[in-house]
Write a protein that holds these residues in place. Structure first.
Motif, PDB file in Angstrom:
ATOM      1  N   ASP A   1      -4.659  -4.407  15.300  1.00 31.53           N
ATOM      2  CA  ASP A   1      -4.059  -5.662  15.720  1.00 31.53           C
ATOM      3  C   ASP A   1      -3.171  -6.294  14.655  1.00 31.53           C
ATOM      4  O   ASP A   1      -2.658  -7.393  14.843  1.00 31.53           O
ATOM      5  CB  ASP A   1      -5.148  -6.662  16.116  1.00 31.53           C
ATOM      6  N   LEU A   2      -2.986  -5.622  13.529  1.00 30.05           N
ATOM      7  CA  LEU A   2      -2.135  -6.176  12.485  1.00 30.05           C
ATOM      8  C   LEU A   2      -0.691  -6.287  12.976  1.00 30.05           C
ATOM      9  O   LEU A   2      -0.165  -5.373  13.603  1.00 30.05           O
ATOM     10  CB  LEU A   2      -2.162  -5.300  11.235  1.00 30.05           C
ATOM     11  N   ALA A   3      -0.067  -7.409  12.652  1.00 32.83           N
ATOM     12  CA  ALA A   3       1.350  -7.567  12.938  1.00 32.83           C
ATOM     13  C   ALA A   3       2.157  -7.035  11.761  1.00 32.83           C
ATOM     14  O   ALA A   3       1.632  -6.859  10.657  1.00 32.83           O
ATOM     15  CB  ALA A   3       1.670  -9.044  13.180  1.00 32.83           C
ATOM     16  N   ALA A   4       3.410  -6.772  11.991  1.00 27.43           N
ATOM     17  CA  ALA A   4       4.279  -6.331  10.904  1.00 27.43           C
ATOM     18  C   ALA A   4       4.263  -7.370   9.788  1.00 27.43           C
ATOM     19  O   ALA A   4       4.385  -8.566  10.030  1.00 27.43           O
ATOM     20  CB  ALA A   4       5.699  -6.135  11.419  1.00 27.43           C
ATOM     21  N   GLY A   5       4.065  -6.908   8.568  1.00 24.53           N
ATOM     22  CA  GLY A   5       4.007  -7.814   7.431  1.00 24.53           C
ATOM     23  C   GLY A   5       2.609  -8.276   7.079  1.00 24.53           C
ATOM     24  O   GLY A   5       2.440  -9.070   6.151  1.00 24.53           O
ATOM     25  N   GLU A   6       1.590  -7.768   7.776  1.00 24.68           N
ATOM     26  CA  GLU A   6       0.206  -8.140   7.482  1.00 24.68           C
ATOM     27  C   GLU A   6      -0.535  -6.970   6.832  1.00 24.68           C
ATOM     28  O   GLU A   6      -0.233  -5.805   7.098  1.00 24.68           O
ATOM     29  CB  GLU A   6      -0.532  -8.563   8.752  1.00 24.68           C
ATOM     30  N   GLY A   7      -1.518  -7.293   5.998  1.00 24.29           N
ATOM     31  CA  GLY A   7      -2.299  -6.267   5.332  1.00 24.29           C
ATOM     32  C   GLY A   7      -3.775  -6.595   5.317  1.00 24.29           C
ATOM     33  O   GLY A   7      -4.162  -7.750   5.488  1.00 24.29           O
ATOM     34  N   ARG A   8      -4.589  -5.582   5.113  1.00 20.81           N
ATOM     35  CA  ARG A   8      -6.032  -5.753   4.986  1.00 20.81           C
ATOM     36  C   ARG A   8      -6.576  -4.745   3.996  1.00 20.81           C
ATOM     37  O   ARG A   8      -5.991  -3.690   3.769  1.00 20.81           O
ATOM     38  CB  ARG A   8      -6.743  -5.559   6.333  1.00 20.81           C
ATOM     39  N   LEU A   9      -7.715  -5.089   3.408  1.00 23.29           N
ATOM     40  CA  LEU A   9      -8.466  -4.108   2.635  1.00 23.29           C
ATOM     41  C   LEU A   9      -9.163  -3.194   3.620  1.00 23.29           C
ATOM     42  O   LEU A   9      -9.703  -3.657   4.638  1.00 23.29           O
ATOM     43  CB  LEU A   9      -9.488  -4.824   1.753  1.00 23.29           C
ATOM     44  N   ASN A  10      -9.190  -1.911   3.344  1.00 19.72           N
ATOM     45  CA  ASN A  10      -9.721  -0.952   4.305  1.00 19.72           C
ATOM     46  C   ASN A  10     -10.363   0.204   3.551  1.00 19.72           C
ATOM     47  O   ASN A  10     -10.048   0.456   2.388  1.00 19.72           O
ATOM     48  CB  ASN A  10      -8.588  -0.434   5.202  1.00 19.72           C
ATOM     49  N   ALA A  11     -11.285   0.873   4.205  1.00 14.46           N
ATOM     50  CA  ALA A  11     -11.950   2.021   3.590  1.00 14.46           C
ATOM     51  C   ALA A  11     -11.908   3.207   4.533  1.00 14.46           C
ATOM     52  O   ALA A  11     -12.047   3.062   5.749  1.00 14.46           O
ATOM     53  CB  ALA A  11     -13.395   1.682   3.237  1.00 14.46           C
ATOM     54  N   LEU A  12     -11.716   4.360   3.960  1.00 14.70           N
ATOM     55  CA  LEU A  12     -11.836   5.625   4.670  1.00 14.70           C
ATOM     56  C   LEU A  12     -13.091   6.293   4.143  1.00 14.70           C
ATOM     57  O   LEU A  12     -13.255   6.435   2.921  1.00 14.70           O
ATOM     58  CB  LEU A  12     -10.612   6.499   4.426  1.00 14.70           C
ATOM     59  N   VAL A  13     -13.996   6.672   5.049  1.00 12.73           N
ATOM     60  CA  VAL A  13     -15.286   7.208   4.629  1.00 12.73           C
ATOM     61  C   VAL A  13     -15.584   8.508   5.361  1.00 12.73           C
ATOM     62  O   VAL A  13     -15.000   8.815   6.401  1.00 12.73           O
ATOM     63  CB  VAL A  13     -16.425   6.196   4.885  1.00 12.73           C
ATOM     64  N   THR A  14     -16.526   9.263   4.813  1.00 15.09           N
ATOM     65  CA  THR A  14     -16.961  10.512   5.425  1.00 15.09           C
ATOM     66  C   THR A  14     -17.902  10.236   6.591  1.00 15.09           C
ATOM     67  O   THR A  14     -18.274   9.089   6.854  1.00 15.09           O
ATOM     68  CB  THR A  14     -17.690  11.384   4.400  1.00 15.09           C
TER      69      THR A  14
END
Length: 260
Positions: A46-59
C-alpha cells in the motif's frame, strides 16, 4: 576516552561515515510490489510513491536474510537498501522465488555511492542536498537529482540524548561522502561509527542481522506488520510472538519499536 570525540559530535554537530558497500537492489515491473509484499515481514503493497518503510526478509524459519529500507520510487520501482556486502546475496535470494512474474531485479551496489550521517545538525545538512529530508518521519525518504535521503535509526550522544540519522544514497555519482562533508559534517572512521551504533543499541550488519537471529529478538517491531497475510517465515514469527518465545539473545531495541 576511546570514542569520546564522535559521541561529543552528536549533540551539536554531525558525524559522517562511508557505507558504499551497502546492498542496493532495484525491483521493477508490474508484479514487483505484490511480490515484495509476499516476501517480506512488513506491509508494503500500500505504499505510495515516495514512501518508505523498514522491512525484513527472512527464511522459512523466520531468520534474517537481510534488514532493508524499502523505498517505493513510483515508476522507477522499489529500491531495497540492505546490509554491507549483501547485494549479490539479496538479489540471488529474491530471484529464487520469481517464476513467471513481470519482475526485473537489478543490483546497484557498485553504482554511485552511499554514506550515513547522524547528529543534531544532520537534518539541515542532508536537507541541503535532498530537499525535504529534514521533515522525514522514521523510515521515510526523499529524493532529488538522483540522491535519496532515508531517515534511519537514531544514534545516542554521550549524554544519552538521541539524535536523528540518515542514510544518503547517490544512484549515479561517487562522491556523496564528500558532498555531505563539504556541507558541514565531520567524517569519522569505521571504528568510531561502530561505537556510535553500539551506544545506540542499533542492530549490526554481520553481528546481529544474521541468520542466527530473527526480527523479534532484535525488537524490530517496526519491520513487522502483524495484520498482513502470509509471507515466508510468517508462521514462525507469529508463533514466537504469541508464546513470547523470543530467546535469551534478545537485544534492547534502538528506537521506533512500538508494536503495530
Amino acid at each position: 576516552m576511546a570514542h569520546a570525540t564522535p559521541l561529543r559530535l552528536l549533540p551539536d554537530g554531525a558525524a559522517l561515515w562511508a557505507t558504499d558497500a551497502r546492498a542496493r537492489v532495484a525491483v521493477v515491473g508490474s508484479d514487483a510490489r505484490g511480490f515484495l509484499h509476499r516476501m517480506s515481514t512488513n506491509k508494503v503493497q500500500d505504499l505510495a510513491a515516495g514512501e518508505g518503510r523498514l522491512n525484513a526478509l527472512v527464511t522459512d524459519k523466520g531468520r534474517f536474510v537481510d534488514l532493508v529500507h524499502h523505498l517505493d520510487r513510483g515508476v522507477a520501482g522499489v529500491l531495497l537498501v540492505g546490509g554491507r556486502g549483501r547485494g549479490a546475496a539479496l538479489l540471488a535470494w529474491l530471484d529464487r522465488f520469481i517464476f513467471t512474474e513481470d519482475i526485473d531485479l537489478r543490483e546497484l551496489s557498485d553504482v554511485g555511492s552511499c554514506a550515513e550521517i547522524a547528529g543534531a545538525r544532520a537534518p539541515a545538512i542532508v536537507d541541503a542536498l535532498v530537499a525535504g529530508a529534514a521533515a522525514l518521519p522514521p523510515w521515510g525518504f526523499a529524493e532529488q537529482d538522483g540522491r535519496l535521503a532515508v531517515r534511519g535509526f537514531d544514534r545516542c550522544a554521550a549524554s544519552g540524548v538521541r539524535v536523528p540519522s540518515f542514510l544518503v544514497v547517490d544512484l549515479e555519482r561517487p562522491a556523496v561522502l564528500a558532498a555531505l562533508s563539504a556541507a558541514g559534517a565531520a567524517v569519522i572512521d569505521d571504528a568510531d561509527a561502530e561505537a556510535l551504533r553500539i551506544a545506540a543499541g542499533v542492530p549490526g550488519e554481520g553481528s546481529e542481522i544474521v541468520e542466527a537471529y530473527n526480527p523479534l529478538e532484535l525488537a524490530l517491531h517496526d519491520a513487522i506488520h502483524w495484520g498482513k497475510g502470509c509471507y515466508i517465515g510468517q508462521e514462525v514469527i507469529a508463533r514466537r510472538d504469541t508464546y513470547a518465545k523470543v530467546g535469551a539473545k534478545a537485544l534492547q531495541g534502538p528506537h521506533h519499536v512500538a508494536k503495530k
